[in-house]
Enzyme design. Structure first.
Site, PDB file in Angstrom:
ATOM      1  CG  ASN A 205      -6.468   4.744  32.341  1.00 20.31           C
ATOM      2  OD1 ASN A 205      -7.152   4.745  31.325  1.00 20.31           O
ATOM      3  ND2 ASN A 205      -6.832   4.119  33.454  1.00 20.31           N
TER       4      ASN A 205
ATOM      5  CG  ASP B 225      -5.094   9.106  43.242  1.00 21.54           C
ATOM      6  OD1 ASP B 225      -4.805   8.125  42.531  1.00 21.54           O
ATOM      7  OD2 ASP B 225      -4.998   9.094  44.476  1.00 21.54           O
TER       8      ASP B 225
ATOM      9  CG  PHE C 220     -11.603   2.969  32.522  1.00 23.15           C
ATOM     10  CD1 PHE C 220     -10.744   3.289  33.560  1.00 23.15           C
ATOM     11  CD2 PHE C 220     -12.343   3.986  31.942  1.00 23.15           C
ATOM     12  CE1 PHE C 220     -10.627   4.602  34.008  1.00 23.15           C
ATOM     13  CE2 PHE C 220     -12.227   5.294  32.380  1.00 23.15           C
ATOM     14  CZ  PHE C 220     -11.362   5.606  33.416  1.00 23.15           C
TER      15      PHE C 220
ATOM     16  CE  LYS D  36     -17.205   6.408  34.147  1.00 27.86           C
ATOM     17  NZ  LYS D  36     -16.068   5.702  33.584  1.00 27.86           N
TER      18      LYS D  36
END
Length: 173
Positions: free
Chosen positions: A7, A68, A122, A143
């Protein structure tokens, strides 16, 4: 450090957070490698991240970091969370399960919106509300300051510095 992800947005976020430590983050493809996709069989996000990082470390011979994460919705008793059959996998030895491991967990309390808002980020960023704004409405810096990944990476950076201070031979040039 090899980042156990394909990613590119996750890589960009993690690289941005690790850069002040002087750590260059790259994927297997950036390094001309092709790593086997690790099967995420853990019961927790931390376990799945460990599985991915350990596999990347074993295959590349480089220090590895993985992430994760997902949504855990109270109204769904924590689902979707982490699914799948569990454990270390077929053929795992004690040596596969041992070694020096640094972990860090970050959490960000928020709510799931009814409609996407914002243009950055995303994944679930346009739906995940922190206060009155979604992750996708925040600047990268905002963020990083509040996100689960930003919190985890800062804690990881602190733990890595402590580890490296105690193991000078392991220091990254």
């Amino acid at each position: 450090f090899i980042i156990a992800t394909h990613n590119q947005k996750k890589l960009k976020e993690m690289a941005r957070i690790l850069e002040p430590l002087g750590i260059r983050a790259a994927t297997d493809r950036d390094l001309g490698l092709t790593l086997t996709e690790a099967e995420e069989t853990g019961d927790t996000f931390e376990e799945n991240a460990y599985i991915k990082a350990a596999a990347a470390c074993r295959e590349s011979g480089l220090p590895a970091i993985a992430d994760d994460s997902g949504l855990m919705v109270d109204a769904l008793d924590g689902a979707p969370g982490v699914y799948s059959a569990r454990y270390a996998g077929e053929g795992a030895t004690d040596a596969d399960r041992n070694g020096e491991v640094l972990t860090a967990r970050g959490e960000c309390a928020g709510t799931v919106g009814f409609a996407p808002r914002g243009a950055s980020g995303f994944g679930y960023d346009p739906l995940f509300l922190v206060g009155d704004r979604t992750y996708a409405e925040l600047s990268d810096e905002e963020k990083d300051a509040v996100s689960h990944r930003g919190k985890a990476m800062r804690l990881f950076a602190d733990r890595l510095k402590t580890y490296l201070d105690g193991h000078p031979a392991a220091a990254v040039d």
